[in-house]
Write an enzyme that holds these catalytic residues in place. Structure first.
Site, mmCIF file in Angstrom:
data_model
loop_
_atom_site.group_PDB
_atom_site.id
_atom_site.type_symbol
_atom_site.label_atom_id
_atom_site.label_comp_id
_atom_site.label_asym_id
_atom_site.label_seq_id
_atom_site.Cartn_x
_atom_site.Cartn_y
_atom_site.Cartn_z
ATOM 1 N N GLU A 185 0.848 -1.182 0.000
ATOM 2 C CA GLU A 185 0.000 0.000 0.000
ATOM 3 C C GLU A 185 0.891 1.243 0.000
ATOM 4 O O GLU A 185 1.817 1.309 0.789
ATOM 5 C CB GLU A 185 -0.920 0.046 1.229
ATOM 6 N N ASN A 199 -2.378 -6.245 5.508
ATOM 7 C CA ASN A 199 -2.448 -7.283 4.468
ATOM 8 C C ASN A 199 -3.325 -8.447 4.914
ATOM 9 O O ASN A 199 -3.240 -8.897 6.043
ATOM 10 C CB ASN A 199 -1.054 -7.833 4.188
ATOM 11 N N GLU A 259 -5.323 -2.643 12.781
ATOM 12 C CA GLU A 259 -5.039 -3.505 11.625
ATOM 13 C C GLU A 259 -6.022 -4.666 11.585
ATOM 14 O O GLU A 259 -6.484 -5.062 10.516
ATOM 15 C CB GLU A 259 -3.600 -4.021 11.645
ATOM 16 N N HIS A 285 -9.329 -3.591 10.178
ATOM 17 C CA HIS A 285 -9.293 -3.395 8.732
ATOM 18 C C HIS A 285 -9.792 -4.635 7.977
ATOM 19 O O HIS A 285 -10.165 -4.532 6.818
ATOM 20 C CB HIS A 285 -7.869 -3.100 8.260
HETATM 21 N N1 B3K Z 1 -2.995 1.096 5.650
HETATM 22 C C1 B3K Z 1 -1.674 1.253 6.229
HETATM 23 C C2 B3K Z 1 -0.992 2.497 5.824
HETATM 24 C C3 B3K Z 1 -0.320 2.409 4.512
HETATM 25 C C4 B3K Z 1 0.488 3.648 4.245
HETATM 26 C C5 B3K Z 1 1.014 3.674 2.863
HETATM 27 N N2 B3K Z 1 1.878 4.804 2.636
HETATM 28 C C6 B3K Z 1 -1.715 1.167 7.719
HETATM 29 C C7 B3K Z 1 -2.996 1.521 8.351
HETATM 30 O O1 B3K Z 1 -3.509 2.598 8.244
HETATM 31 O O2 B3K Z 1 -3.556 0.662 8.973
HETATM 32 ZN ZN ZN Z 2 -5.440 1.958 8.763
#
Ligand code: B3K
Ligand code: ZN
Length: 879
Positions: free
Chosen positions: A130, A274, A307, A310
């Protein structure tokens, strides 16, 4: 070699769905010392509505194409063209005829210092995709609205990489002879490429199990570098608590047979969600009482939860394009804040979040890097993982919950999960679910996503003959983003506080805004609410719980404000009354308006520290003196950081002088000698208060003795760091300080996370000599620009944590920082760009410093071959 700037701007209004669908991917990644060979089979098909002649254009970044096959045959040279950043394939079959592209690339993970794509951290192969890292592994439609299932086969030497991990569930593994082995992972959930991950290396593991509410057994594992798995127990516990919480609060269960977390040393941010394989900066996993502070424990809990959450808000439902980033980030921050509030203390958590919002997001929203929660354009998407997208984004979700109420909010979330599972969605999709589930009209509310800037909320009140009239007025100035200034739907929570410190039960008798319970729905530029037949003149406690992210201008008598700081039954309201009063006092002192502090204010601060009915963590928050950058923001223009520093010191001394006896008594009563360390929130609260008092007492005594004693006695990192910070910041020249810092260094020299603290401690000493110290530290054998945590500890510690020296009038602080950024940019543009935001408030300083900052920034921006990341930040900062 980093991507230099091509000046290209990506706009939301240009969004087009992809011309090809990619439904499934098979990858073979073969790892050897010095190289990685990647073969990717992409199962694709032209979209039904796409032009039959249009070529398939895949993204790449610094790639080398080794070979290309189409449906099993080598592609003719005339059918494709490949550059490091693009692979175009022509004459592909029409819609309805799926085809397979087999793309072979070769990578050099060891040479990847940007830490995007496939790289090595302390020997461990790992990935970060990402936002646009997958295109550094293979050519692909690297955009979040292309969702595919993945089957990934990893091959490596067993000795170098006994552990082989990828997304999804493990399927096969075995020996290849020659000391090599393989593992195959299947991810049945269609996902965008930014959620791809693999990890391979020598790792220790902490294992556990979880059973979901519907009975699915899940194998949990936290992998660490060798010898550190015992530091992952709190992270594992936080993971299990997060899994239970998401089931109970949102009805969301986990959906794979395994959930793996890997903690590594070199990582550009906190962690990455991920699918089934979260990769973490080890700072947000590894904890031990002796090496981690209570803040670190809270941070691990938050990031683990974030995380994990997510998995539903981000992975199962992802974003259509990167403009919708807040769809997953703001919502997931809201969810992790709610989790922490439930697990700890809701008020303490809310105060911490609001404090963070004002300290980080407000300056962003009020300066040159301003952008709406949903940006409309970007040059480098990595520069939009901001406090505005994350923290203000979370505030918007919170307002939605306030406006719709608990049941309405939950109904909207249920519909969102139900309707959009498996989708790449937009903010419009999200809001439509709440509108449909509750019948609410959210059209005006949606403006919050598109209008940048911190709105002002002006409140006036008048009282006579038992009649209270409240006038609310909202306004939004056009800022750097140049977006709209229409009135917003602002939920304003309030209470009418009686003389005895309880809320009066009163219903409005008239008004031009709707009032629902304790929430005023302000939807017009101005509105009035009237309460009649009140038996006494109440004190208006407005914007409780910070129900909208605004700057409040409340014309309220000083008497009422001081009274609310003592007796608002809403603890958040007390904190806000108090911090606004201290903030204003400091602002006036720093602007030279007043050198005296109101003794009544000082007295309240002292009394708060001793107020038994307030939990200790809350007392610590109440008596915290705003930091120098917060004061600078309140001053707003022509800031003189010396005056800010002097004002803050004067307040600390005034509180310390008046409170010394009380503080000593309270601190003695908090002591729990002989009690074993516990990381729970209550114990952390006791430490927070005790250490806040230690700071005031040290200031009162004017000697390092107390802090030195506390440092020597500390049996945990919270107390040790607190004492070390008092020594380093308040008594920089004392031999006690040199001794303590030396001892600290020698003891933790080989523990990178603790050593980061030591670098930051040294970089934040507010004395002119610190510039020489940071120069020396940049050449210290343990310093490395290649490790983002270490770079942030020194450069970030200095530029954001040392207002007085970073903003030296001779410009040396700016020039030193700019020089480091130029160096760092050649290795790691993303981290360099992030650190460069330390300059964002340069225009608010007095003319001499402003000129110095402009010169340093202009000079840096003019250097050849800056990355797109850094030049984007510099240009916007200077614009
Ligand atoms: N989604 C990732 C952040 C990615 C940053 C890319 N430059 C972590 C988070 O927000 O959970
Ligand atoms: Zn996040």
């Amino acid at each position: 070699m980093q991507r230099t700037d091509d000046g290209q701007v990506i706009r939301l209004s240009d969004y087009c769905p992809p011309a090809f669908r990619i439904r499934h991917i098979e990858m073979l990644v073969s790892l050897t010392e010095g190289r990685a060979d990647v073969v990717t089979a992409i199962h694709a098909e032209r979209a039904a509505d796409a032009d039959p002649a249009v070529p398939l254009e895949l993204d790449g970044d610094a790639l080398t194409l080794v070979s290309l096959e189409i449906d099993g045959a080598p592609a003719d040279a005339g059918r494709f063209s490949a550059t490091p950043d693009r692979l175009a394939v022509r004459d592909l079959p029409p819609a309805g005829q799926p085809f397979v592209l087999r793309i072979e690339t070769r990578l050099q993970p060891e040479a990847n210092t940007e830490l995007m794509g496939l790289y090595r951290s302390n020997g461990i192969w790992c990935t970060q995709c990402e936002a646009e890292g997958f295109r550094r592994i293979t050519y692909f439609l690297d955009r979040p609205d292309v969702l595919a299932t993945y089957r990934v086969r990893l091959e490596a030497e067993r000795e170098a990489a006994p552990i082989l991990l990828a997304n999804g569930n493990p399927s096969e593994s075995g020996d290849l002879g020659d000391g090599r082995h393989f593992a195959v992972w299947d991810d049945p959930h269609p996902k965008p490429s930014y959620l791809f991950a693999l990890v391979a290396g020598r790792l220790d593991v902490l294992k556990d199990r979880f059973e979901t509410a519907s009975g699915r057994p899940v194998d949990l594992a936290v992998y660490t570098e060798p010898g550190l798995a015992d530091r992952a127990t709190y992270a594992m516990d936080a993971l299990k608590r997060s899994m239970i919480w998401d089931e109970r609060r949102f009805g969301r269960e986990y959906d794979l047979d395994v959930f793996n977390i890997v903690a590594i040393s070199d990582f550009n941010m906190g962690a990455m969600e991920n699918k089934g394989l979260n990769v973490f900066n080890h700072k947000y996993v590894l904890l031990a009482p002796d090496t981690a502070t209570d803040g670190d424990y809270a941070g691990v809990e938050t990031v683990i939860a974030h995380e994990y959450f997510h998995n539903w808000t981000g992975n199962r439902i992802t974003c259509r394009d990167w403009f919708q980033l807040c769809l997953k980030e703001g919502l997931t921050v809201y969810r992790d804040q709610e989790f922490s509030g439930d697990e700890r203390s809701r008020t303490v958590k809310r105060i911490a979040s609001v404090h963070g919002l004002k300290a980080q997001q407000f300056p962003e929203d009020q300066g040159p890097l301003q952008h709406p929660v949903r940006p409309r354009q970007y040059r480098e998407i990595n520069n939009f993982y901001t406090a505005t997208v994350y923290e203000k984004g979370a505030e918007l979700v919170r307002m939605l919950a306030t406006i719709l109420g608990e049941a309405g909010f939950r109904a909207g979330m249920d519909l969102y999960f139900d309707r959009h599972d498996g989708d790449a969605a937009t903010i419009e999709d999200f809001l439509a679910c709440f509108a449909e589930a509750t019948g609410a009209d959210l059209e005006q509310f949606a403006l919050w996503y598109d209008q940048a800037g911190t709105p002002e909320l002006e409140v006036r009140e008048s009282f006579s003959d038992g009649r209270l009239t409240i006038t609310l007025r909202q306004s939004l100035a056009k800022g750097a983003a140049g977006t709209g200034t229409e009135p917003l739907h602002m939920p304003v929570r309030f209470g009418l506080v009686g003389r005895d410190g309880t809320d009066l039960a009163a219903e409005p008798s008239a008004g031009t805004a709707e009032v629902e319970g304790d929430v005023i729905h302000l939807t017009t530029a101005e509105a009035q609410i009237v309460f009649e037949n009140l038996s006494e003149r109440p004190r208006l406690s407005i914007l409780r719980d910070f129900s909208a992210p605004v700057t409040l201008r409340h014309e309220q008598s000083r008497e009422d404000r001081l009274a609310l700081a003592r007796l608002d039954p809403n603890a958040f309201g007390r904190w806000r009354a108090l911090t606004d009063l201290t903030g204003e006092a400091l602002r006036d002192a720093a602007a030279g308006a007043s050198a005296e502090f109101d003794p009544r204010l000082i007295e309240i601060l002292v009394d708060c520290a001793a107020e038994e009915r307030l939990e200790p963590a809350l007392r610590a928050q109440m008596i915290a003196v705003p930091g120098e950058s917060e004061i600078a923001r309140l001053v707003g223009t022509n800031v003189d950081p010396e005056a800010v520093h002097t004002a803050r010191e004067a307040m600390i001394r005034a509180v310390a002088r008046n409170g010394a006896d009380t503080f000593r008594r309270v601190r003695d009563a908090l002591a729990r000698p002989g009690e074993a360390f516990s990381a729970d929130a209550e114990s952390a609260g006791l430490r927070a208060l005790s250490n806040a008092l230690l700071m005031f007492l040290s200031a009162a005594e004017g000697t390092p003795a107390l802090a030195r004693e506390a440092f020597g006695r500390a049996d945990n990192m919270t107390d040790r760091m607190a004492a070390a910070a008092i020594l380093a910041h308040r008594f920089p020249d004392a031999p006690e300080t040199a001794g303590a810092l030396d001892e600290f260094y020698r003891r933790f020299e080989s523990d990178p996370l603790v050593l980061d603290k030591w670098f930051t401690l040294r970089a934040t000493v507010p004395e002119p000599g610190t510039l020489d110290a940071v120069r020396e530290l940049a050449g210290h054998p343990k310093f490395s620009l290649a490790n983002p945590n270490r770079a942030r500890a020194l450069i970030g510690g200095f530029a954001t944590g040392n207002q007085r020296v970073f903003h030296r009038a001779d410009g040396e602080g700016y020039r030193w920082t700019a020089e480091r950024l130029a160096e760092l940019d050649r290795l790691n543009p993303q981290t360099a760009a992030r650190l460069a935001t330390a300059f964002r408030s340069w225009r608010s300083f007095e003319p001499v410093r402003r000129e110095q900052a402009r010169a340093a920034l202009t000079d840096l921006a003019a250097r050849p071959s800056l990355s797109r990341d850094l030049s984007d930040i510099l240009e916007r900062t200077l614009a």
